[in-house]
Design a protein around this motif. Structure first.
Motif, PDB file in Angstrom:
ATOM      1  N   GLY A   1      40.131  18.135 -29.940  1.00  0.00           N
ATOM      2  CA  GLY A   1      41.562  18.179 -29.580  1.00  0.00           C
ATOM      3  C   GLY A   1      41.797  17.700 -28.151  1.00  0.00           C
ATOM      4  N   ILE A   2      40.966  18.128 -27.219  1.00  0.00           N
ATOM      5  CA  ILE A   2      41.100  17.705 -25.814  1.00  0.00           C
ATOM      6  C   ILE A   2      40.882  16.204 -25.688  1.00  0.00           C
ATOM      7  CG2 ILE A   2      40.045  17.900 -23.517  1.00  0.00           C
ATOM      8  CD1 ILE A   2      41.762  20.286 -24.216  1.00  0.00           C
ATOM      9  N   VAL A   3      39.840  15.683 -26.296  1.00  0.00           N
ATOM     10  CA  VAL A   3      39.557  14.247 -26.221  1.00  0.00           C
ATOM     11  C   VAL A   3      40.696  13.463 -26.854  1.00  0.00           C
ATOM     12  CG1 VAL A   3      38.012  12.432 -27.092  1.00  0.00           C
ATOM     13  CG2 VAL A   3      37.064  14.501 -26.083  1.00  0.00           C
ATOM     14  N   SER A   4      41.219  13.972 -27.958  1.00  0.00           N
ATOM     15  CA  SER A   4      42.326  13.298 -28.624  1.00  0.00           C
ATOM     16  C   SER A   4      43.557  13.230 -27.715  1.00  0.00           C
ATOM     17  CB  SER A   4      42.656  14.049 -29.918  1.00  0.00           C
ATOM     18  OG  SER A   4      43.736  13.453 -30.565  1.00  0.00           O
ATOM     19  N   LEU A   5      43.870  14.313 -27.042  1.00  0.00           N
ATOM     20  CA  LEU A   5      45.034  14.317 -26.135  1.00  0.00           C
ATOM     21  C   LEU A   5      44.798  13.440 -24.909  1.00  0.00           C
ATOM     22  CD1 LEU A   5      46.153  18.043 -26.269  1.00  0.00           C
ATOM     23  CD2 LEU A   5      47.363  16.055 -27.157  1.00  0.00           C
ATOM     24  N   VAL A   6      43.587  13.475 -24.384  1.00  0.00           N
ATOM     25  CA  VAL A   6      43.283  12.657 -23.207  1.00  0.00           C
ATOM     26  C   VAL A   6      43.382  11.170 -23.552  1.00  0.00           C
ATOM     27  CG1 VAL A   6      41.412  11.994 -21.643  1.00  0.00           C
ATOM     28  CG2 VAL A   6      41.924  14.403 -21.999  1.00  0.00           C
TER      29      VAL A   6
ATOM     30  N   ASN B   1      43.042  12.668 -36.236  1.00  0.00           N
ATOM     31  CA  ASN B   1      43.029  14.127 -36.223  1.00  0.00           C
ATOM     32  C   ASN B   1      43.128  14.697 -37.633  1.00  0.00           C
ATOM     33  OD1 ASN B   1      43.002  15.368 -33.389  1.00  0.00           O
ATOM     34  ND2 ASN B   1      44.342  13.589 -33.190  1.00  0.00           N
TER      35      ASN B   1
ATOM     36  N   GLU C   1      33.648  22.556 -31.088  1.00  0.00           N
ATOM     37  CA  GLU C   1      33.811  21.164 -31.524  1.00  0.00           C
ATOM     38  C   GLU C   1      35.276  20.852 -31.788  1.00  0.00           C
ATOM     39  OE1 GLU C   1      32.552  18.087 -35.060  1.00  0.00           O
ATOM     40  OE2 GLU C   1      31.547  20.021 -34.927  1.00  0.00           O
ATOM     41  N   ARG C   2      35.978  21.766 -32.436  1.00  0.00           N
ATOM     42  CA  ARG C   2      37.409  21.531 -32.708  1.00  0.00           C
ATOM     43  C   ARG C   2      38.196  21.453 -31.405  1.00  0.00           C
ATOM     44  NH1 ARG C   2      36.733  25.831 -36.765  1.00  0.00           N
ATOM     45  NH2 ARG C   2      37.706  27.132 -35.198  1.00  0.00           N
ATOM     46  N   PHE C   3      37.898  22.358 -30.474  1.00  0.00           N
ATOM     47  CA  PHE C   3      38.599  22.356 -29.191  1.00  0.00           C
ATOM     48  C   PHE C   3      38.311  21.072 -28.422  1.00  0.00           C
ATOM     49  CE2 PHE C   3      38.866  23.572 -24.664  1.00  0.00           C
ATOM     50  CZ  PHE C   3      40.201  23.961 -24.625  1.00  0.00           C
ATOM     51  N   GLY C   4      37.042  20.678 -28.391  1.00  0.00           N
ATOM     52  CA  GLY C   4      36.666  19.451 -27.692  1.00  0.00           C
ATOM     53  C   GLY C   4      37.311  18.225 -28.312  1.00  0.00           C
TER      54      GLY C   4
END
Length: 144
Positions: A84-89, A118, A79-82
């Motif tokens: 972070g990815i969505v936030s960057l995208v 975040n 969940e944390r990784f996902g």
């Protein structure tokens, strides 16, 4: 003999002693003897209730301690990784929209929003991260 049987035996002995005292002393002491016996029964009941309450409180505290130590279902690495990815995208189009419409101030506002979201997510998954360590135990049962 279990603990309950032993207490029952003691209570039967107390009742027999009370009845024997009544026979020896006569009916004029009935109320005093009955009150004395009932006081002993009350003490036994109070002791039993107190033990049960203490046991249940200890069990509740153990469950609460286990829950506090166990990882939350929402605190997974995936969940944390996902997030972070969505936030960057999403940061790329938000930055472009903010910079395109309001130039540098728009870019700064969009990044404040990204960082804020975040930070809230990090505070939710790690409650002690920003200095909040939780409530301290004051030892007072009446305050929350």
């Amino acid at each position: 003999m279990t603990g309950m049987d032993a207490r029952d035996t003691e209570l039967k002995k107390e009742l027999n002693a009370t009845l024997q005292a009544r026979r020896e002393l006569g009916e004029e002491y009935d109320s005093a003897l009955v009150e004395s016996f009932l006081e002993k029964v009350d003490q036994r009941i109070d002791g039993a209730v107190e033990r049960r309450v203490r046991r249940q409180l200890a069990e509740h505290q153990m469950v609460a301690a286990r829950d506090a130590r166990s990882p939350k279902a929402t605190d997974s690495w995936g969940e944390r990784f996902g997030f972070g990815i969505v936030s960057l995208v999403l940061a790329v189009p938000l930055s472009a929209i903010g910079a395109g419409t309001a130039h540098l101030p728009g870019l700064i506002v969009s990044w404040f929003g990204i960082v804020g979201v975040n930070a809230v997510q990090a505070a939710r998954t790690h409650p002690g991260l920003f200095g909040r360590r939780g409530k301290k135990d004051t030892g007072d049962d009446w305050t929350d």
